[in-house]
Design an enzyme around this catalytic site. Structure first.
Site, PDB file in Angstrom:
ATOM      1  N   ASN A 173       3.756   7.856  27.198  1.00  0.00           N
ATOM      2  CA  ASN A 173       4.601   9.065  27.136  1.00  0.00           C
ATOM      3  C   ASN A 173       3.973  10.289  27.816  1.00  0.00           C
ATOM      4  O   ASN A 173       4.702  11.169  28.270  1.00  0.00           O
ATOM      5  CB  ASN A 173       5.055   9.366  25.703  1.00  0.00           C
ATOM      6  CG  ASN A 173       3.931   9.728  24.784  1.00  0.00           C
ATOM      7  OD1 ASN A 173       2.769   9.409  25.054  1.00  0.00           O
ATOM      8  ND2 ASN A 173       4.245  10.389  23.693  1.00  0.00           N
ATOM      9  N   GLU A 175      -5.326   8.632  17.576  1.00  0.00           N
ATOM     10  CA  GLU A 175      -4.200   9.566  17.645  1.00  0.00           C
ATOM     11  C   GLU A 175      -2.945   8.721  17.563  1.00  0.00           C
ATOM     12  O   GLU A 175      -2.571   8.065  18.534  1.00  0.00           O
ATOM     13  CB  GLU A 175      -4.236  10.351  18.972  1.00  0.00           C
ATOM     14  CG  GLU A 175      -5.438  11.251  19.139  1.00  0.00           C
ATOM     15  CD  GLU A 175      -5.381  12.480  18.245  1.00  0.00           C
ATOM     16  OE1 GLU A 175      -4.331  12.747  17.620  1.00  0.00           O
ATOM     17  OE2 GLU A 175      -6.406  13.173  18.153  1.00  0.00           O
ATOM     18  N   CYS A 209       4.737  12.505  20.415  1.00  0.00           N
ATOM     19  CA  CYS A 209       4.285  12.240  19.049  1.00  0.00           C
ATOM     20  C   CYS A 209       4.489  13.465  18.166  1.00  0.00           C
ATOM     21  O   CYS A 209       4.632  13.357  16.958  1.00  0.00           O
ATOM     22  CB  CYS A 209       2.819  11.848  19.062  1.00  0.00           C
ATOM     23  SG  CYS A 209       1.812  13.039  19.950  1.00  0.00           S
ATOM     24  N   GLU A 228      -8.847  15.635  19.011  1.00  0.00           N
ATOM     25  CA  GLU A 228      -9.104  15.731  20.449  1.00  0.00           C
ATOM     26  C   GLU A 228      -8.912  17.172  20.881  1.00  0.00           C
ATOM     27  O   GLU A 228      -8.074  17.888  20.326  1.00  0.00           O
ATOM     28  CB  GLU A 228      -8.137  14.820  21.219  1.00  0.00           C
ATOM     29  CG  GLU A 228      -8.433  13.353  20.990  1.00  0.00           C
ATOM     30  CD  GLU A 228      -7.640  12.426  21.910  1.00  0.00           C
ATOM     31  OE1 GLU A 228      -6.462  12.705  22.172  1.00  0.00           O
ATOM     32  OE2 GLU A 228      -8.224  11.419  22.355  1.00  0.00           O
TER      33      GLU A 228
HETATM   34  P1  NAD Z   1       1.712   1.521  21.697  1.00  0.00           P
HETATM   35  O1  NAD Z   1       0.935   1.565  20.440  1.00  0.00           O
HETATM   36  O2  NAD Z   1       2.728   0.444  21.855  1.00  0.00           O
HETATM   37  O3  NAD Z   1       0.734   1.377  22.953  1.00  0.00           O
HETATM   38  C1  NAD Z   1      -0.313   2.279  23.165  1.00  0.00           C
HETATM   39  C2  NAD Z   1      -1.372   1.600  24.020  1.00  0.00           C
HETATM   40  O4  NAD Z   1      -1.913   0.502  23.290  1.00  0.00           O
HETATM   41  C3  NAD Z   1      -0.856   1.015  25.333  1.00  0.00           C
HETATM   42  O5  NAD Z   1      -1.836   1.179  26.325  1.00  0.00           O
HETATM   43  C4  NAD Z   1      -0.673  -0.451  25.006  1.00  0.00           C
HETATM   44  O6  NAD Z   1      -0.748  -1.285  26.135  1.00  0.00           O
HETATM   45  C5  NAD Z   1      -1.847  -0.676  24.074  1.00  0.00           C
HETATM   46  N1  NAD Z   1      -1.693  -1.825  23.183  1.00  0.00           N
HETATM   47  C6  NAD Z   1      -0.558  -2.352  22.693  1.00  0.00           C
HETATM   48  N2  NAD Z   1      -0.849  -3.411  21.907  1.00  0.00           N
HETATM   49  C7  NAD Z   1      -2.193  -3.541  21.911  1.00  0.00           C
HETATM   50  C8  NAD Z   1      -3.096  -4.449  21.289  1.00  0.00           C
HETATM   51  N3  NAD Z   1      -2.685  -5.427  20.503  1.00  0.00           N
HETATM   52  N4  NAD Z   1      -4.423  -4.276  21.499  1.00  0.00           N
HETATM   53  C9  NAD Z   1      -4.867  -3.284  22.282  1.00  0.00           C
HETATM   54  N5  NAD Z   1      -4.064  -2.397  22.892  1.00  0.00           N
HETATM   55  C10 NAD Z   1      -2.737  -2.520  22.708  1.00  0.00           C
HETATM   56  O7  NAD Z   1       2.351   2.971  21.864  1.00  0.00           O
HETATM   57  P2  NAD Z   1       3.298   3.494  23.016  1.00  0.00           P
HETATM   58  O8  NAD Z   1       4.668   2.918  22.792  1.00  0.00           O
HETATM   59  O9  NAD Z   1       2.667   3.313  24.348  1.00  0.00           O
HETATM   60  O10 NAD Z   1       3.297   5.054  22.722  1.00  0.00           O
HETATM   61  C11 NAD Z   1       4.108   5.644  21.776  1.00  0.00           C
HETATM   62  C12 NAD Z   1       3.359   5.884  20.483  1.00  0.00           C
HETATM   63  O11 NAD Z   1       2.200   6.669  20.750  1.00  0.00           O
HETATM   64  C13 NAD Z   1       4.155   6.679  19.483  1.00  0.00           C
HETATM   65  O12 NAD Z   1       3.976   6.148  18.206  1.00  0.00           O
HETATM   66  C14 NAD Z   1       3.548   8.071  19.564  1.00  0.00           C
HETATM   67  O13 NAD Z   1       3.710   8.862  18.420  1.00  0.00           O
HETATM   68  C15 NAD Z   1       2.127   7.752  19.826  1.00  0.00           C
HETATM   69  N6  NAD Z   1       1.446   8.901  20.433  1.00  0.00           N
HETATM   70  C16 NAD Z   1       0.560   9.591  19.676  1.00  0.00           C
HETATM   71  C17 NAD Z   1      -0.073  10.710  20.196  1.00  0.00           C
HETATM   72  C18 NAD Z   1      -1.050  11.491  19.376  1.00  0.00           C
HETATM   73  O14 NAD Z   1      -1.789  12.277  19.960  1.00  0.00           O
HETATM   74  N7  NAD Z   1      -1.104  11.331  18.072  1.00  0.00           N
HETATM   75  C19 NAD Z   1       0.198  11.102  21.509  1.00  0.00           C
HETATM   76  C20 NAD Z   1       1.105  10.368  22.266  1.00  0.00           C
HETATM   77  C21 NAD Z   1       1.718   9.250  21.711  1.00  0.00           C
END
Ligand code: NAD
Length: 490
Positions: free
Chosen positions: A164, A263, A297, A471
């Site tokens: 995102n 995060e 997020c 962060e």
């Molecule tokens: P996601 O958890 O599906 O993926 C995040 C990352 O993890 C990607 O690089 C993905 O390839 C990797 N990943 C997925 N499965 C994995 C596994 N089994 N092992 C290791 N890595 C793995 O999240 P998304 O759909 O890419 O992003 C959206 C989510 O991120 C939302 O829940 C959002 O709230 C959160 N987010 C949080 C923040 C924050 O600062 N708190 C900021 C941005 C997004």
């Protein structure tokens, strides 16, 4: 391979093909393919990037290890100047980076430009922080000894980022890690790898030595990440993504007791009290809800609006949301771009349909848009049942769900009724109330009469199941350092 040798002296950083030429390991671009990058505005394939194997994951650890000792020994001033040059290069290529982000992520150009500016600031901030790493010197209360505390780089860091904010989530981790003296492996989301590779090329130009930053993309994050975490040379995992994936990674990291910064997801409440300035609350609501078309997020997920201002707020928000122009991210007129995937649209549609089936009223939007792109219209729902799924789950889309509340106590109780605790918003003209409510909210961040809180100079992060650690700010660098205590007697 340098940027200049790839595409002449003035490479176009918005060109997807430029960034699809290979994994970046040990300063070399290793060719490969296997991961199509889809343009969410059209459904067309923009480029293909390599799909790393477990062996390539471990090769990245070798590269990060080979570069670690000299990077750690590089004077802070020099690390700082490299980060500062990286910041300058991002500013120089800001428009091209924004177009690239907009193409692979779909976000409106204005949002993409905002992201590039925000992302670059992490390099400037940590270029400054690199030279101010704190230490401590005290006399023990017993008088028996002196206590000297030094901070050392924690070691090789694995950085995993979501789609995102493909630039900002990477710089928010790379900046402090490099400033602290760590070498890193960045694994960006497969949906948006091109921005990460573009950033790596700029890092090369800025003078980041080979192996200090490695970037790899994979469709098998589970096995590749597990192998990397099992390598005893890797001492840090910094993850931004969803709570379920974060939970799994915490368990994985526990096996070799790797330090974790997490995060994770959010479910931000947006509280509007009767004494709020209505126009300011509507302006803030539009930013908190619609930045990145709701794919943030920190996005306001639940609007709790007090009786006296409720109807005017619903009317005002409906008018503003209905007026937004939906379209391809790169069209300069677009205010709301597509969602990242068709699956994301289907999830939003499911949450809205479920709320409507339980009695919610659609004030605008609420129907999936057809076509090849992954569009969902700006939507306002009121009369939403408090226990509907849409109140419990991250919507991650342009849908504002509004709930009527009677008073402060009810607003706080509902706001806290979630396992998440990342961001919250409060609108009131009474400062004492703002602070009182803020103190009662279970969240890592509270925006008071503002729709935006992200700032590289502030500690960003959540409580409860929204994460661990912070962060940015002055403490962000310490996430990549270990305190070492020396006992002295003199
Ligand atoms: P996601 O958890 O599906 O993926 C995040 C990352 O993890 C990607 O690089 C993905 O390839 C990797 N990943 C997925 N499965 C994995 C596994 N089994 N092992 C290791 N890595 C793995 O999240 P998304 O759909 O890419 O992003 C959206 C989510 O991120 C939302 O829940 C959002 O709230 C959160 N987010 C949080 C923040 C924050 O600062 N708190 C900021 C941005 C997004």
């Amino acid at each position: 391979m340098t940027v200049a040798s790839v595409r002449g002296l003035n490479p176009d950083f918005s060109d997807p093909a430029l960034h699809a030429e290979g994994q970046y390991i040990g300063g070399r671009w290793l060719p490969g393919g296997g991961i199509p990058v889809v343009d969410p505005s059209t459904g067309a394939i923009l480029a293909e990037v390599p799909d790393a194997s477990v062996e390539q994951g471990l090769a990245a650890v070798d590269a990060a290890h080979a570069a670690a000792a000299s990077w750690r020994a590089t004077p802070a001033r020099q690390r700082s100047e490299i980060l500062r040059r990286w910041f300058d290069l991002m500013k120089e290529h800001a428009e091209e980076l924004a177009v690239l982000i907009s193409r692979e992520n779909g976000k409106a150009l204005a949002d993409a430009r905002g992201e590039v500016a925000y992302a670059a600031e992490f390099f400037r901030w940590y270029a400054e922080e690199a030279t101010r790493i704190p230490g401590e010197f005290r006399t023990a209360p017993s008088g028996a000894q002196r206590i000297l505390v030094d901070h050392e780089p924690i070691g090789i860091a694995l950085l995993i980022t979501p789609w995102n904010f493909p630039a900002a989530m990477a710089t928010r981790k790379i900046g402090p890690a490099l400033a602290a003296g760590c070498t890193v492996i960045l694994k960006p989301a497969s949906e948006t790898p091109l921005t990460a590779f573009a950033m790596a090329r700029l890092g090369e130009e800025a003078g980041v030595p080979p192996g200090v930053v490695n970037v790899l993309t994979t469709t098998r994050p589970g096995p590749v990440v597990s192998a990397i975490l099992a390598d005893p040379r890797v001492r840090k995992l910094s993850f931004t993504g969803s709570t379920p994936v974060g939970r799994g990674l915490l368990a994985e990291a526990a096996k070799s007791v790797v330090s974790c910064s997490m995060e994770l997801g959010g479910n931000a409440p947006f509280l509007v009290f009767d004494d709020a300035d209505l126009d300011a609350a509507l302006d803030g609501a539009m930013v908190a809800k619609m930045r990145n078309a709701g794919e943030a997020c920190t996005a306001a997920n639940r609007f709790y609006v007090q009786d006296g201002i409720h109807d005017a707020f619903v009317e005002g928000l409906t008018r503003r949301m209905a007026a937004l122009k939906v379209g391809p991210g790169t069209d300069p007129a677009t205010q709301c771009g597509p969602m990242i995937t068709r699956k994301a649209v289907q999830k939003i549609d499911r949450l809205v349909s479920d709320a409507v089936a339980q009695g919610a009223r659609v004030r605008t939007g609420g129907v999936t848009l057809g076509g090849d792109g992954f569009f969902y219209p700006p939507t306002v729902l009121d009369h939403v049942p408090r226990d509907a799924e849409i109140a419990r789950e991250e919507i991650f889309g342009p849908v504002a769900a509004i709930y009527r509340v009677a008073d402060e106590a009810e607003a706080i109780q509902l706001a806290n009724a979630t396992e998440y605790g990342l961001a919250a918003y409060v609108y009131t003209s009474d400062l004492a109330r703002a602070l009182r409510v803020g103190r009662s909210l279970e969240s890592g961040m509270v925006a008071l009469n503002r729709g935006l809180m992200s700032d590289p100079a502030a500690p960003f992060g959540g409580v409860k199941e929204s994460g661990l650690g912070r962060e940015g700010g002055t403490t962000g660098i310490l996430e990549f350092m270990e305190a070492k205590y020396y006992a002295l007697e003199f």
